[in-house]
Structures are given as structure tokens and as C-alpha cells.
Design a protein around this motif. Structure first.
Motif, mmCIF file in Angstrom:
data_model
loop_
_atom_site.group_PDB
_atom_site.id
_atom_site.type_symbol
_atom_site.label_atom_id
_atom_site.label_comp_id
_atom_site.label_asym_id
_atom_site.label_seq_id
_atom_site.Cartn_x
_atom_site.Cartn_y
_atom_site.Cartn_z
ATOM 1 N N THR A 7 9.047 -43.761 31.771
ATOM 2 C CA THR A 7 8.744 -42.392 31.319
ATOM 3 C C THR A 7 8.774 -41.540 32.594
ATOM 4 N N ASP A 26 -5.801 -39.322 35.749
ATOM 5 C CA ASP A 26 -5.389 -38.281 34.555
ATOM 6 C C ASP A 26 -6.022 -36.991 34.428
ATOM 7 N N TYR A 44 6.613 -40.281 38.263
ATOM 8 C CA TYR A 44 6.171 -39.490 39.331
ATOM 9 C C TYR A 44 5.115 -40.435 39.905
ATOM 10 N N GLU A 45 4.278 -41.163 39.094
ATOM 11 C CA GLU A 45 3.124 -41.994 39.555
ATOM 12 C C GLU A 45 3.607 -43.102 40.650
ATOM 13 N N THR A 66 -2.533 -41.120 40.198
ATOM 14 C CA THR A 66 -2.939 -42.141 39.375
ATOM 15 C C THR A 66 -3.987 -41.834 38.476
ATOM 16 N N SER A 110 6.226 -39.774 33.716
ATOM 17 C CA SER A 110 4.872 -39.846 33.911
ATOM 18 C C SER A 110 5.000 -41.174 34.910
ATOM 19 N N LYS A 150 -7.200 -33.810 40.027
ATOM 20 C CA LYS A 150 -6.060 -33.434 40.520
ATOM 21 C C LYS A 150 -6.209 -32.092 41.580
ATOM 22 N N VAL A 163 12.078 -40.912 39.120
ATOM 23 C CA VAL A 163 11.627 -40.244 37.647
ATOM 24 C C VAL A 163 12.579 -40.688 36.835
ATOM 25 N N TYR A 186 6.473 -31.480 37.764
ATOM 26 C CA TYR A 186 5.355 -32.351 37.566
ATOM 27 C C TYR A 186 4.485 -31.831 36.711
ATOM 28 N N SER A 218 6.104 -30.872 33.215
ATOM 29 C CA SER A 218 6.600 -31.916 32.387
ATOM 30 C C SER A 218 5.402 -33.181 31.942
ATOM 31 N N VAL A 219 4.676 -33.441 32.870
ATOM 32 C CA VAL A 219 3.486 -34.320 32.869
ATOM 33 C C VAL A 219 2.087 -33.519 32.432
ATOM 34 N N VAL A 220 1.928 -32.707 32.966
ATOM 35 C CA VAL A 220 0.595 -32.083 32.838
ATOM 36 C C VAL A 220 0.488 -31.027 31.766
#
Length: 456
Positions: A406, A339, A411-412, A337, A408, A344, A401, A268, A271-273
Motif C-alpha cells: 500500500t 497515525d 511511505y512508512e 509510524t 501508506s 505528526k 512506495v 504523502y 495520498s495517505v493523510v
């Protein structure tokens, strides 16, 4: 050791060195145990790239660890009524260490990975309940919260140590060596346990010795007689009680969260952050350390509360743990949720960690409502239930996922599902987890408090 005669003067209390030396050894045992669990999540991106796996396929490999985890936890825990826990722990650590080493072979592929994870899970599944059952043989009921928390701190410490160390190993030596390192460390622990591991003075009798009296052995210096009528409480009465079921569900939700964090947080964050492996591994390690601090603080507070306040005046443990799980569930929803990483990181290192208290509470609550000779079985049944969270969370979140529009968004959805589990389990535990009331209803009296030191 035979119990003292009724009119003979009590022997000296169990030495501090024996009880706490065993606790520290088992702390190291749990550190290695959870380093073994963490290695696949940390090496996940490299393994997926080498083997060409989707996230759902990788989730299948992670879940393979739990294929026999729950069954083995229950089956080996049943053996604690016939076999002493010290040799059981030695066999388990030798098995799980051996299971890691085949992945060092360059030709070992995805099939070998799955097979070794199944074997590793079968060896590690019984580890926590057997270790906690063993350490409870060194401490009376009122003294068990702190050593239990210390052992569960090993889970956090294992990840905290493994994350930066194994990330370095993966970067410099390759991901296969990460499996070899944890396997070799386990073998070193096995040598230490073979030298210093011993049964506690309050351990219940096993095998033929149990037929003459199924209670806990009279510990050196406790002056207490073995508990009676252990078999007068049907096992189903314990397992179907509201305290057991809500404690088990609460532990299931907490373990789901732990497995999710171990398996998917590195991916996570990358890939997302957009973090690199080193940064992701460091944050996972610091987060695990925060979990451990919460467990130790809770253990100290619970221990001192048990010493200072009568049972009837204390807040029910289920109510306190349930409230903490509700707070954690809300924090997980925010984590998934928002950003901003400035939001986080504090959530991951603070409120989210509070759910882990339920693991300590569940262990001590279920030990409280179990007769001594059935304690290992009850703890094994508890592990059987909560380990299902480790089986399901990698599969469910990996599939979510992969199927989402997407990464993101997937994961949400996964974080919100985890939040809902924590909130539900927290409310149920707060309402129905009442171990003291359940123990009173079942007729299980608290053993006299032995003079075992609180702190080393």
C-alpha cells in the motif's frame, strides 16, 4: 585592493552596509534557489496526472535535477581559484532562470521536463558553495556562523514562501505558470546583483594574483596579512580527514531529509493523510520556516559562543550537531509510524527540523579546516557529497512506495530508512567531527578577527 604596508596605519573596517548588504542579497539568492527546487514537488500531483506518471517515474524526473548537480558543484567550485565569485553567481542565476521558462510552453512534455531539470540542477548545484565562499570573503572566521546560517535560512524561506504562493499559482493559473514565476523572479535578482554585487575584502586572490600569495586578501580595516603556505596543505589531507568525512555524511543525511520533505511530503499528506493541495502546501511551507528559525537560532548561539568562550572550552561542534541529528532521527521514525496528525504536525515543525543544523555546521567546519585559497574547492566537494542525497532520496523512496503493498506502507518504510540515516550520521559526527583539532593538526591557523559587525 592592495594590502596595507606592514607599518602603515590600518584602514577603516569594512562597512556594515557592504558585508550585510551582500548577505541580504545572497539570502534572496538562496530563497529563489530553493523556490526553484520546491516547484516540482508542489506541482507533482498535477504533473503526474497530466503526463500519466507513476511515482517512480516522477521520482526519476525529480532526480534528473541532481544528475549534474554534484558534478557541477565540484567543477564550478574549482573555478573559484581562477574566477571571482561575483560574476560566477550572476552566470549561475541567469542559467537556472532560463532553464525554468521552457515548461511554460504548452507542448512541453515529460522529456522537456527531464531536460530542463538536468540543466537547472547543473546551474544550481554550485550555487550554495559559491555563495557561501563569497560571503565568507566579507567575514573573518569567528564571524561566519551567523551569515552562513542566514544564507541557509534562505533555503527554508524559499520553501516557506514558495509553498503557499506557488500552490495558489498552480490552483489559479495552472502548474506550468509555477515554473515561469520562479524563472522570472530569478531574472529580477540577476539585475539587482549586477548593480550591487561585489567581492569582499577578505576574499582570496584568484588567477594570476594568487601566484604572488595564495592567502586571503588583507581586508579593509583588518590589518591582517595574507595567510601563508595555503598550498602546503594537500587537498587530500583535508578531504580525507575525519572532520570532513563525517561532516559530509551528516550533511548528506540532512539533505536526504530535506529532499524527501520537499519531494514527497505534499504527496504523502494528500495520498495517505487525506489533505488537499492547499493544506499540504501550507504545512510544507510552515515546516520549512521552522527549519529556518532553527538555523538562525543556532547561528546566533554559535556566533556568540565563539566570541565569549576560548576554543578549548567550547563543546565540539560535531558533538552538538550529532546529538541534534539523533533527536531528529527519532522524530522521523515516530512521524512515519504514528497515525495521529496531532502527533505528526508537532514532530514535523519541531524535532525533525533539528537535523538541518548539520548543514550550517558542515559548511563552517569544512571552511575552518580549508586553507583560504582552497575553501571554495572544499565547499564544492562537500556539496558534491551531500547533494547525492538529493539524487537518491526521490528515486529510492519513489520505488519503495510503488513496490509496497500500500502507499501508506511504502511511505512508512521510507521514513524509517530516513531515520536510520540520520541516527547513523549523528553518531559519527558526534564522535569524529572535530574541526578545530583537525585545523590544528593540518597547521591552519585561525585568521585574526576583523571588526565586522555581528548584526546589521
Amino acid at each position: 585592493m592592495h594590502p596595507p604596508e606592514p607599518h602603515s596605519p590600518p584602514e577603516r573596517p569594512p562597512p556594515m552596509s557592504g558585508a550585510w548588504r551582500t548577505t541580504w542579497l545572497l539570502l534572496a539568492f538562496m530563497v529563489v534557489n530553493f523556490a526553484d527546487k520546491a516547484v516540482l514537488g508542489l506541482a507533482g500531483p498535477e504533473i503526474r496526472a497530466d503526463f500519466g506518471l507513476t511515482r517512480q517515474e516522477f521520482g526519476t524526473a525529480q532526480s534528473a535535477f541532481f544528475a549534474l548537480f554534484s558534478v557541477a558543484a565540484l567543477g564550478v567550485s574549482l573555478l573559484t581559484r581562477r574566477v571571482r565569485t561575483a560574476p560566477l553567481l550572476l552566470v549561475l542565476v541567469l542559467m537556472w532562470s532560463a532553464a525554468q521558462l521552457p515548461m511554460m510552453w504548452g507542448a512541453a512534455g515529460f522529456g522537456t521536463l527531464v531536460a530542463t531539470r538536468v540543466l537547472l540542477g547543473a546551474a544550481e548545484g554550485p550555487s550554495a558553495p559559491v555563495a557561501i565562499h563569497h560571503v565568507h570573503g566579507w567575514f573573518p572566521q569567528r564571524e561566519r556562523s551567523l551569515p552562513t546560517a542566514v544564507l541557509l535560512f534562505g533555503a527554508a524561506a524559499g520553501v516557506a514562501v514558495a509553498a503557499p504562493v506557488l500552490s495558489w499559482v498552480i490552483t489559479h493559473w495552472g502548474w506550468r505558470w509555477s515554473f515561469g514565476v520562479v524563472g522570472l523572479v530569478g531574472l529580477v535578482w540577476a539585475v539587482a546583483w549586477a548593480i550591487w554585487g561585489a567581492e569582499g575584502p577578505l576574499a582570496p586572490r584568484v588567477g594570476k594574483a594568487a601566484k604572488g600569495g595564495t592567502g586571503e586578501k588583507s581586508g579593509a580595516g583588518t590589518g591582517s596579512a595574507p595567510a601563508s603556505d595555503d598550498l602546503g596543505v594537500p587537498l587530500r589531507a583535508v578531504l580525507l580527514s575525519g572532520s570532513f568525512m563525517t561532516a559530509a555524511f551528516g550533511a548528506f543525511a540532512a539533505y536526504w531529509l530535506m529532499s524527501t520533505l520537499l519531494t514527497w511530503t505534499p504527496d504523502y499528506l494528500e495520498s495517505v493523510v487525506g489533505w488537499d493541495l492547499h493544506g499540504a502546501g501550507t504545512l510544507v511551507g510552515v515546516g520549512a520556516l521552522a527549519n529556518g528559525v532553527v538555523l538562525l537560532v543556532h547561528g546566533l548561539v554559535a556566533q556568540r559562543s565563539a566570541r565569549r568562550e576560548p576554543t578549548g572550552r567550547r563543546l565540539p561542534v560535531g558533538a552538538g550537531a550529532g546529538l541534534l541529528m539523533v533527536v531528529s532521527g527519532c522524530a522521523v521514525a515516530l512521524f512515519g509510524t504514528i497515525d495521529s496528525m496531532w502527533g505528526k504536525v508537532p514532530l514535523m515543525l519541531g524535532p525533525i527540523t533539528l537535523a538541518m543544523v548539520m548543514l550550517t555546521v558542515a559548511m563552517t567546519a569544512c571552511a575552518r579546516i580549508a586553507p583560504p585559497s582552497q575553501r571554495g574547492v572544499v565547499l564544492g566537494a562537500l556539496t558534491f557529497v551531500f547533494a547525492l542525497g538529493g539524487i537518491l532520496s526521490p528515486l529510492v523512496l519513489g520505488g519503495m512506495v510503488d513496490r509496497a503493498a500500500t502507499v501508506s506502507a511504502g511511505y512508512e518504510q521510507g521514513w524509517l530508512l530516513t531515520s536510520g540515516l540520520l541516527l547513523t550520521a549523528g553518531v559519527l559526527a558526534a564522535l569524529f567531527c572535530r574541526p578545530e583539532a583537525t585545523a590544528k593538526r593540518l597547521g591552519i591557523s585561525e585568521a585574526p578577527s576583523a571588526r565586522v559587525p555581528l548584526v546589521p
